[in-house]
Scaffold this active site. Structure first.
Site, PDB file in Angstrom:
ATOM      1  N   LYS A   1       0.828  -1.213   0.000  1.00  0.00           N
ATOM      2  CA  LYS A   1       0.000   0.000   0.000  1.00  0.00           C
ATOM      3  C   LYS A   1       0.863   1.265   0.000  1.00  0.00           C
ATOM      4  CE  LYS A   1      -2.154  -0.966   3.892  1.00  0.00           C
ATOM      5  NZ  LYS A   1      -1.824  -2.348   4.275  1.00  0.00           N
TER       6      LYS A   1
ATOM      7  N   ARG B   1      10.578  -7.859   5.707  1.00  0.00           N
ATOM      8  CA  ARG B   1      10.482  -6.401   5.596  1.00  0.00           C
ATOM      9  C   ARG B   1      11.379  -5.689   6.605  1.00  0.00           C
ATOM     10  NH1 ARG B   1       4.735  -3.495   5.151  1.00  0.00           N
ATOM     11  NH2 ARG B   1       4.295  -4.354   7.213  1.00  0.00           N
TER      12      ARG B   1
ATOM     13  N   ARG C   1      -3.136  -8.432  12.711  1.00  0.00           N
ATOM     14  CA  ARG C   1      -3.496  -7.490  11.639  1.00  0.00           C
ATOM     15  C   ARG C   1      -4.217  -8.197  10.500  1.00  0.00           C
ATOM     16  NH1 ARG C   1       2.235  -5.557  10.823  1.00  0.00           N
ATOM     17  NH2 ARG C   1       1.578  -4.058   9.271  1.00  0.00           N
TER      18      ARG C   1
ATOM     19  N   ARG D   1     -10.174   1.375   7.660  1.00  0.00           N
ATOM     20  CA  ARG D   1      -9.872  -0.012   7.991  1.00  0.00           C
ATOM     21  C   ARG D   1     -11.073  -0.733   8.576  1.00  0.00           C
ATOM     22  NH1 ARG D   1      -4.101   0.582   8.150  1.00  0.00           N
ATOM     23  NH2 ARG D   1      -2.884  -1.072   8.880  1.00  0.00           N
TER      24      ARG D   1
ATOM     25  N   ARG E   1      10.073  -3.443  11.865  1.00  0.00           N
ATOM     26  CA  ARG E   1       8.962  -2.682  12.439  1.00  0.00           C
ATOM     27  C   ARG E   1       8.458  -3.394  13.679  1.00  0.00           C
ATOM     28  NH1 ARG E   1       4.491  -0.897   7.999  1.00  0.00           N
ATOM     29  NH2 ARG E   1       3.083  -1.417   9.689  1.00  0.00           N
TER      30      ARG E   1
HETATM   31  P1  AMP Z   1       0.109   0.630   8.637  1.00  0.00           P
HETATM   32  O1  AMP Z   1       1.404   1.340   8.404  1.00  0.00           O
HETATM   33  O2  AMP Z   1      -0.994   1.110   7.744  1.00  0.00           O
HETATM   34  O3  AMP Z   1       0.246  -0.867   8.649  1.00  0.00           O
HETATM   35  O4  AMP Z   1      -0.354   1.040  10.139  1.00  0.00           O
HETATM   36  C1  AMP Z   1       0.435   0.751  11.269  1.00  0.00           C
HETATM   37  C2  AMP Z   1      -0.437   0.695  12.522  1.00  0.00           C
HETATM   38  O5  AMP Z   1      -1.059   1.973  12.743  1.00  0.00           O
HETATM   39  C3  AMP Z   1      -1.595  -0.294  12.471  1.00  0.00           C
HETATM   40  O6  AMP Z   1      -1.202  -1.603  12.809  1.00  0.00           O
HETATM   41  C4  AMP Z   1      -2.549   0.316  13.503  1.00  0.00           C
HETATM   42  O7  AMP Z   1      -2.133   0.053  14.841  1.00  0.00           O
HETATM   43  C5  AMP Z   1      -2.383   1.800  13.239  1.00  0.00           C
HETATM   44  N1  AMP Z   1      -3.320   2.249  12.172  1.00  0.00           N
HETATM   45  C6  AMP Z   1      -2.991   2.706  10.943  1.00  0.00           C
HETATM   46  N2  AMP Z   1      -4.084   3.014  10.224  1.00  0.00           N
HETATM   47  C7  AMP Z   1      -5.146   2.719  11.045  1.00  0.00           C
HETATM   48  C8  AMP Z   1      -6.555   2.799  10.889  1.00  0.00           C
HETATM   49  N3  AMP Z   1      -7.112   3.243   9.748  1.00  0.00           N
HETATM   50  N4  AMP Z   1      -7.337   2.395  11.913  1.00  0.00           N
HETATM   51  C9  AMP Z   1      -6.798   1.959  13.079  1.00  0.00           C
HETATM   52  N5  AMP Z   1      -5.488   1.852  13.286  1.00  0.00           N
HETATM   53  C10 AMP Z   1      -4.649   2.229  12.286  1.00  0.00           C
END
Ligand code: AMP
Length: 215
Positions: A14, A123, A167, A89, A156
């Protein structure tokens, strides 16, 4: 003005695809995860609140997420449009978003669970600029160092096997309802997330009728 949403499971690319889409089209890249990571790295009050939730791979509460997205979009630094990744999400976030903004298309990156696990294991993220690298498919030129800025590559915190399973579960639970909402209103473009990034980007641009990607 172009407005796109990029959705997909963890590790589906993404962030990479959103960045490539913004690159030459003058669009603002809005990554909710990156905003939260900035707050954690800079020890803000919000960072302290979301740190544990993120590390465990759980979702931050909707009220916080929606506020962060609203404040980010309220900056109006996106004259040509934006690409938002990692949001919405779940259904509540999608409803919040659709009530306020219209989007041109939702890009759905598809990736089987096994490939998600494989990619996430390999990653590494740059601790300085946030760029993702993959030790298997796109190893850094200098071991342990970011190709873009030379920063240190780290795992990460939310890429542990437990956090990835959490997730993935969240993703599968929320995906159907979110997609259903979008399908009723916006164009949904499904793209195979398995090929290399340039091929995936080509498929996205082709599907959206955009000019080809120029590096
Ligand atoms: P990502 O980089 O998109 O994988 O986001 C990393 C982390 O940020 C996720 O595992 C969540 O803990 C939080 N996060 C990011 N976007 C959202 C969202 N739309 N809703 C809830 N938590 C989010």
């Amino acid at each position: 003005m172009r407005k796109y949403v990029v959705m997909g499971p963890p590790g589906s690319g993404k962030g990479t695809q959103a960045r490539m889409l913004c690159h030459d089209l003058g669009l603002a890249h809005i990554s909710v995860g990156a905003i939260f990571r900035w707050h954690v790295a800079n020890h803000t009050r919000l960072g302290a609140r979301v740190r544990r939730v993120m590390a465990e791979g759980r979702l931050v509460d909707d009220e916080t997420v929606n506020r962060v997205v609203r404040e980010r979009l309220d900056l109006h630094d996106w004259n040509h449009g934006f690409v938002i990744d990692g949001f919405p999400r779940n259904r509540a976030q999608a409803e919040f978003f659709l009530e306020r903004y219209d989007v041109d298309a939702v890009v759905l990156l598809e990736l089987p669970d096994e490939e998600v696990r494989r990619r996430v294991r390999a990653r590494r993220r740059c601790a300085r600029c946030g760029r993702d690298h993959n030790l298997v498919t796109r190893p850094p030129r200098a071991p342990g160092r970011c190709d873009a800025c030379g920063g240190e590559l780290v795992v990460r915190e939310d890429d542990t096997p437990e956090a990835v399973e959490a997730r993935l579960r969240d993703h599968h639970a929320a995906f159907g309802p979110v997609l259903e909402l979008f399908r009723g209103k916006e164009r949904v473009l499904e793209v195979d997330g398995r090929p290399d990034p340039a091929t995936v980007q080509h498929g996205i641009r082709d599907g959206l009728g955009l000019p080809p990607y120029r590096d």
